[in-house]
Every structure is written in C-alpha cells, then in structure tokens.
Design an enzyme around this catalytic site. Structure first.
Site, short mmCIF file in Angstrom:
data_model
loop_
_atom_site.label_atom_id
_atom_site.label_comp_id
_atom_site.label_asym_id
_atom_site.label_seq_id
_atom_site.Cartn_x
_atom_site.Cartn_y
_atom_site.Cartn_z
N SER A 142 0.83 -1.21 0.00
CA SER A 142 0.00 0.00 0.00
C SER A 142 0.86 1.25 0.00
O SER A 142 1.96 1.27 0.58
CB SER A 142 -0.90 0.00 1.23
OG SER A 142 -1.52 1.27 1.41
N TYR A 167 -2.50 -0.25 9.92
CA TYR A 167 -2.68 -0.82 8.59
C TYR A 167 -1.39 -0.71 7.78
O TYR A 167 -0.90 -1.68 7.19
CB TYR A 167 -3.82 -0.10 7.86
CG TYR A 167 -3.93 -0.46 6.40
CD1 TYR A 167 -4.30 -1.74 6.00
CD2 TYR A 167 -3.63 0.47 5.41
CE1 TYR A 167 -4.38 -2.09 4.65
CE2 TYR A 167 -3.71 0.15 4.06
CZ TYR A 167 -4.09 -1.13 3.69
OH TYR A 167 -4.16 -1.46 2.37
#
Length: 352
Positions: A142, A167
């Site tokens: 990501s 995350y």
C-alpha cells in the site's frame, strides 16, 4: 497458469479474477466474505463471476457457472490447516494475495483484525507457497507505507520506516516477511504498493463511493484536510494491468545489489517492490468536482481537519514499472470517476 487469487470477493480481487479468467488462466479465488462492509456487494461481485451465493459452502470448492476455468473457495487465511489442504490439492503455479483487512481509520478501532488477516494470514500464505512449490507470489502492499515521508514522488528505493497507521505497519511487515522467504527459500515475491484505487464495483467505505452516494441522495459530505488532500488516484483497470505484468514476470535477484548500499526495492534474492499509481496527484476537491460534473449537481461539503492516520499527499514514482514492463497507468480521473458513477447508478438502479 493455475493462479490463486485471495480476496476474490473484494474490489481488486474481483477485477483481477475476471481478467485472468477471460484470458484463459485457471483461477481459484479465496475469500472469507467478512462483514467489514456490505456483504451483498461482495456476493454481487462473485455472482458476476458466475459464483452463486446459494451454492457457496465453507471450505468447499465451487465451480463458476460462467467461466469453466474459474472456481471459488470460501475460507479464512488464518485457518492454516485449511490453507495447507487447498494448496496441497490445487498445486498453484502463482499466488496473488489481495486478501487483507483494509482501511486506515478502522485500524484505530479494531487493530486485532489487522494482525489476524494481514500478519497471520500472510505468513500462512508464505508457508504454503514455500512448501507447495509455488513459482511466484505477488501481493498487495500500500502507498500508506510511506507514512511521514514527504519526499515526492514516493520512491520504492527509499526507506519506509515511519508508518502512521497500524494498517500501514502491517503492509510494511508483509514486505519484510516476503523478503525473508525470498532470501531463505528462493521464493520469487513481488510487492505492489497500490495508490488510492477506485472504479466500478469499488468499496463502500472509500471516498468515491461515499461521495457519490451522498450526492445522489442530496446529503452533505465530510471533506478532510479542508479538501487540500492530494491523492494519486489510480483506476482499477490500470491496477489490474500492473498486477498481471508481475504475474507474468516473476521477480529475480538484482545482480547489481550492494549490501553496503542496500536498495529497499530489490535484493540479492528474487524480491521486488513496485509502486502502481497514476503518477499524477489530484486535489480531493477536483476529484469531487469530477463526480459533480458527471451527476450535474453540486455536493454540499463539510470541510474538516485531517484525520489521525491520514497522510496529506501521495504521489507515485512509477519509473520501475515503465523500465521493467514499459507500462504506466494512464486513466484520467474524469474518465475513471464517470465509469464509477455509471456503475453506481446501474447497480442501485437510479436514473442518472
């Protein structure tokens, strides 16, 4: 090739599975179909792939009614015994791991979900790839891993040691774990740092879906960082093309890698990390403007300060994609947003 796609019921996993099935690969999709967001949307994606909801059973392979070369397996990545049985029976050539607990803000509320799926689930994938002769692992990282880094455009050749959400930390961990398996066991691994993916069948918790839904129903929207957020919005079709490039071209060792001046994006092992972004940041207010143009109406905006875990800007350096694959995402925001809005109106049967 025989390819396992984890997260098949998810946004990117659905689009990738569809493209791979259409080009003739044998595709097995895995998903636990959790309720992080509307499961009806996830089952609707599966239905598009020919997997009927009423036919799905836990830990059982279901054949598609549309694509004879596509199947679905409902299971949790964290269930190692089930994963081993699947890998042993299926003998995959390639694994694409897109399954993950997504969302930056939700990681502030439910951190354990991220450890279970993104850490435990990923080590299970690595172990199965190692023991069952998988030839290539491609996995989703990501853009959030860049964290406090403000050196634009973001380069995979710079360190990413300051994530600002759990995350992001789990995605950085995935890259480190993958490198370990590439080094120890010769497993080719490619990590893909996706930049703000959007498009038809997108996630309801993401900005484009929320903004379009609010506009259609004449509601106001919360716009963080007073609309000054810059994002390298990347159309899902462009993401899928990039993933397929990596499926077809497993990572190899970098013959010029120098352990005294280590390059974070490559290794002496068969390991590689790429950015996949549009290489063209857009201000959030301009993104909203694209929705307004397609719908022909203005959206009422509540301008808000930046939220914990959010970064003010993202901007992908995609030089390696161009160099290695002669490929660069190129869908404009106006075109991509219009395609999403058309899908949204059709899916919810609303006259646009």
């Amino acid at each position: 090739m025989k390819i396992l796609v984890t997260g098949m019921a998810g946004f990117i996993g659905f689009h990738l599975s569809l493209e791979l099935a259409r080009r003739g690969d044998e595709v097995v999709g895995l998903d636990c179909v959790n309720d992080y967001y509307d499961v009806n949307l996830k089952y609707a994606r599966l239905n598009e792939l020919g997997i009927k909801r009423q036919n799905i059973k836990e830990n059982e392979l279901i054949k598609s009614e549309k694509y004879p070369n596509l199947s679905f397996f409902k299971a949790n990545l964290e269930d190692f015994d089930t994963m081993k049985k699947l890998f042993e029976a299926a003998k995959f050539d390639v694994v694409v791991n897109l399954a993950a607990q997504a969302g930056v803000r939700y990681s502030l509320i439910n951190p354990h979900a991220y450890i279970d799926s993104n850490i435990t689930g990923f080590v299970n994938i690595l172990e199965c790839c190692r023991h069952y002769a998988v030839q290539n692992l491609v996995y989703a990282s990501s853009s959030s891993v860049y964290g406090l880094n403000e050196n634009m455009p973001f380069s995979t050749h710079e360190s990413v040691n300051h994530p600002i959400s759990l995350y992001a930390a789990t995605k950085k961990s995935n890259e480190l774990m993958a490198h370990t398996y590439s080094h120890l066991f010769g497993l080719p691994t490619t990590g893909l740092r996706f930049f703000t993916v959007y498009g038809p069948w997108g996630r309801p918790d993401m900005a484009l879906f929320l903004f379009t839904d609010a506009a259609v129903h004449d509601k106001s929207i919360d716009v963080y960082n007073y609309g000054k957020m810059l994002r390298d919005f990347t159309y899902v079709g462009d993401i899928v093309k990039g993933v397929i490039k990596c499926i077809d071209n497993p990572a190899g060792p970098n013959p010029k890698w120098n352990s005294k001046v280590p390059d974070p994006a490559t290794s002496s092992a068969p390991y590689k990390v790429y950015n996949i972004g549009n290489n063209s940041p857009v201000e959030l207010l301009d993104y909203i403007k694209a929705i307004e143009l397609r719908l022909g109406k203005e959206i009422n905006k509540n301008l808000m300060p930046i939220q914990p875990g959010d970064v003010p800007a993202t901007y992908a350096d995609v030089g390696d994609l161009v160099k290695d694959f002669d490929y660069k995402p190129n869908t404009s925001v106006n075109d991509g947003v219009a395609k999403f809005v058309d899908w949204y109106l059709d899916y919810y049967q609303i006259k646009g």
